[in-house]
Design a protein around this motif. Structure first.
Motif, PDB file in Angstrom:
ATOM      1  N   THR A 125      33.771  20.446 -27.717  1.00 11.38           N
ATOM      2  CA  THR A 125      34.896  21.268 -27.281  1.00 11.38           C
ATOM      3  C   THR A 125      35.652  21.798 -28.485  1.00 11.38           C
ATOM      4  N   PHE A 180      28.749   8.524 -13.976  1.00 12.57           N
ATOM      5  CA  PHE A 180      28.347   9.704 -14.717  1.00 12.57           C
ATOM      6  C   PHE A 180      27.003   9.522 -15.404  1.00 12.57           C
ATOM      7  N   THR A 181      26.262   8.483 -14.993  1.00 12.21           N
ATOM      8  CA  THR A 181      24.935   8.291 -15.551  1.00 12.21           C
ATOM      9  C   THR A 181      23.858   8.569 -14.512  1.00 12.21           C
ATOM     10  N   THR A 199      32.590  15.557 -29.907  1.00 15.06           N
ATOM     11  CA  THR A 199      32.694  16.508 -28.799  1.00 15.06           C
ATOM     12  C   THR A 199      32.345  17.916 -29.268  1.00 15.06           C
ATOM     13  N   TYR A 245      43.316  17.500 -21.711  1.00 13.43           N
ATOM     14  CA  TYR A 245      43.790  17.492 -23.092  1.00 13.43           C
ATOM     15  C   TYR A 245      45.107  18.238 -23.254  1.00 13.43           C
ATOM     16  N   VAL A 303      30.099  15.018 -23.449  1.00 13.93           N
ATOM     17  CA  VAL A 303      30.404  15.602 -24.758  1.00 13.93           C
ATOM     18  C   VAL A 303      31.533  16.630 -24.662  1.00 13.93           C
ATOM     19  N   ARG A 304      32.431  16.422 -23.711  1.00 12.80           N
ATOM     20  CA  ARG A 304      33.630  17.241 -23.631  1.00 12.80           C
ATOM     21  C   ARG A 304      34.801  16.366 -24.050  1.00 12.80           C
ATOM     22  N   LEU A 305      35.998  16.868 -23.804  1.00 15.98           N
ATOM     23  CA  LEU A 305      37.180  16.069 -24.134  1.00 15.98           C
ATOM     24  C   LEU A 305      37.898  15.551 -22.903  1.00 15.98           C
ATOM     25  N   VAL A 312      36.556   9.497 -19.390  1.00 15.33           N
ATOM     26  CA  VAL A 312      35.217   8.938 -19.595  1.00 15.33           C
ATOM     27  C   VAL A 312      34.164   9.978 -19.231  1.00 15.33           C
ATOM     28  N   HIS A 369      33.941  12.547 -22.025  1.00 10.68           N
ATOM     29  CA  HIS A 369      33.285  12.119 -23.256  1.00 10.68           C
ATOM     30  C   HIS A 369      31.804  11.852 -23.047  1.00 10.68           C
ATOM     31  N   ILE A 370      31.413  11.408 -21.843  1.00 10.26           N
ATOM     32  CA  ILE A 370      29.987  11.228 -21.583  1.00 10.26           C
ATOM     33  C   ILE A 370      29.290  12.586 -21.614  1.00 10.26           C
ATOM     34  N   TRP A 381      31.357   4.416 -15.588  1.00 10.80           N
ATOM     35  CA  TRP A 381      30.241   4.731 -16.481  1.00 10.80           C
ATOM     36  C   TRP A 381      28.983   5.039 -15.668  1.00 10.80           C
TER      37      TRP A 381
END
Lengths: 191, 340
Positions: A39, B306-307, A37, B56, B51-53, B45, B48-49, B303
């Motif tokens: 972040t 987000f594609t 990530t 949290y 590229v974040r978290l 999901v 993460h797709i 999935w």
């Protein structure tokens, strides 16, 4: 509607029928799902340590013998575009400084400061340096007025440390407010 | 004395009724609480797709985020627009929600199990209707009434357009969906969901016999539950939020609940019709296999969300009427020829 004059060959048709492009797209997002990530978990777990060139909170340095480098020449005060620095010089024979003249008061009002670094450039003895401390938020305006004693104190990040990395950190809360304490031993490269 | 009491027919009937009541309550509670983890999984999901978290901060790895969201939704102001039809506006989320839950009445989760200590055999479904699949399709289609009424009662252009799109989409894709189911029914020779699963035991999964039917079912199913790439009724870019643009607080939560429950029921249906239900290698109990398969399909649905981008409205209609419907008819024809 004569728009559909595509020259579809067999390969393209098969690609469409078996959703080849769509499945490729799915695989791309699948790879991203398990990639690292970007972040930055800033206050809780990680902290960005800037490079040495960073212009953060001012520091007043000492030389190797521990004498104050500032000679109270007031050039920083004169060069400051926002006039946020106040220097009052005084004579000093006790040898606190490198000459017989030191700063009696050296104050900076960070509410006005725009961190341009002109004071740093103007300083003839390299006493003044903009450091790497950047967590300057306060709950009272009074605390944005930094004095000589506070600025002479050693900064949290040592000068030898190169910076440009993310380190492990932890967030501490107390009555005075929040503080992020870095742990330099655990480092991580920026994404 | 106890033996006599337990063999009394009236008491036996009471026990049966009790068992059914317990099953109904358990299924309802489980389905009602499912959206909580599902929102969390969806956001994780998505994160993460991209590229974040994802969530949290609330609890470890944001695990308590859905609870925080729920509390927020409960305490938000419940706004009814000035010019809305208040009665329809209030009742629409309920109309949307009830059929989504009613679908689970016939869904079989597994074979009979014997409860220890009291030696009572319990079936893992509420009822085994002879026309189970027909019931599921009919009830699932009812949910769209809530959406249309919600869009109509809001007295807002965006909401109305969302409702209209939803109904048009539902009509177009319900046909293809039902025809895809007919293929399965022809192979299995039964409309009962339990029989359909039993016929697939021993790796004779319908996806092997009905690959085309499965593809049609998957696409039409995505459209039925308003998920990307077919989520035209709530197209943010053109409709604000679509049919629930004017809803807030718990009424909005009901619509969201409906969507997630519909997603679960569609995944469950797909597992039952095409992936052999609770059939799997023997080292785990059947219900575990069932849940694993359902979870996997839910993951795939998230999935894909987000594609892929969203289809345009005319493309949606073209796919529904010009591609899926003829293909599903072709599927029935092929199945018929092969079966005979």
């Amino acid at each position: 509607m004569n728009g559909n004059h595509y020259n579809l060959n067999l390969k393209d048709i098969l690609k469409k029928v078996f959703f080849v492009d769509l499945i490729q797209g799915l695989f791309i997002t699948f790879n991203y799902t398990f990639s690292k990530t970007i972040t930055l978990r800033y206050p809780d777990e990680e902290k960005w340590i800037p490079y040495r060139r960073f212009r953060g909170l001012h520091t007043l340095n000492r030389n190797k013998e521990g004498k104050e480098l500032c000679v109270g020449c007031e050039l920083c005060q004169k060069s400051c575009p926002t006039q946020c620095i106040t220097v009052v010089p005084m004579q000093d024979k006790t040898g606190k400084g490198i000459a017989d003249r030191i700063a009696y008061r050296w104050e900076i009002n960070l509410l006005r400061c725009m961190f341009c670094g002109l004071c740093e450039d103007a300083c003839p003895t390299e006493a003044l340096k903009l450091g790497r401390e950047y967590e300057l938020a306060n709950t009272s305006m009074q605390r944005s007025l930094w004095t000589k004693e506070e600025l002479l104190a050693a900064q949290e990040i040592p000068v030898e440390f190169d910076g440009g990395v993310i380190v492990r950190a932890r967030l501490e809360r107390d009555d005075k407010g929040l503080k992020v304490i870095p742990d330099m031993s655990v480092q991580k490269r920026w994404w | 004395m106890f033996e006599l009491f337990i063999s009394n027919p009236l008491v036996l009937m009471m026990i049966e009724v009790l068992v059914i009541c317990i099953k109904v309550v358990v299924v309802t509670l489980v389905v009602f609480s499912l959206p909580l983890p599902l929102t969390y999984i969806e956001r994780k999901v998505a994160g993460h797709i991209q590229v974040r978290l994802g969530p949290y901060r609330v609890g470890p790895h944001g695990i308590l985020q859905p609870l925080a969201d729920m509390i927020k939704l409960i305490f938000k102001e419940d706004i009814i627009p000035y010019k809305a039809d208040p009665w329809l506006f209030k009742i629409a989320p309920i109309i949307a929600m009830v059929p989504a839950f009613a679908v689970f009445a016939t869904i079989p989760f597994g074979e009979k199990v014997t409860i220890p200590f009291i030696d009572k055999e319990v079936t893992l479904y509420i009822s085994d209707m002879d026309t189970g699949i027909l019931y599921v399709l009919a009830i699932a289609g009812l949910s769209v009434y809530g959406i249309i009424l919600g869009g109509w009662a809001s007295n807002s252009k965006y909401a109305l357009l969302g409702g209209l799109r939803s109904s048009a989409q539902m009509i177009s894709y319900e046909l293809a969906l039902s025809f895809a189911c007919i293929g399965v029914v022809m192979v299995v020779n039964s409309l009962s969901l339990v029989d359909i699963v039993r016929a697939q035991s021993g790796w004779h999964w319908n996806i092997l016999y009905q690959p085309l039917g499965f593809v049609i079912f998957a696409i039409a199913g995505l459209a039925e539950i308003n998920r990307i790439p077919f989520d035209l009724p709530e197209d943010e870019g053109t409709l604000g939020a679509g049919y629930h643009a004017e809803y807030s607080s718990m009424r909005f939560a009901f619509f969201m609940l409906t969507e997630y429950v519909a997603m679960v029921s569609m995944s469950v249906l797909m597992v039952i019709l095409f992936f052999g239900g609770w059939d799997g290698p023997g080292f785990l109990p059947g219900i575990v296999w069932f849940l694993i398969k359902v979870a996997f399909i839910i993951y795939v649905i998230i999935w894909t969300r987000f594609t892929y981008p969203r289809y345009r409205y005319d493309q949606l209609m073209t796919i529904g009427w010009k591609i899926l419907l003829p293909l599903s008819l072709l599927n029935i024809l092929i199945t018929g020829l092969v079966v005979i």
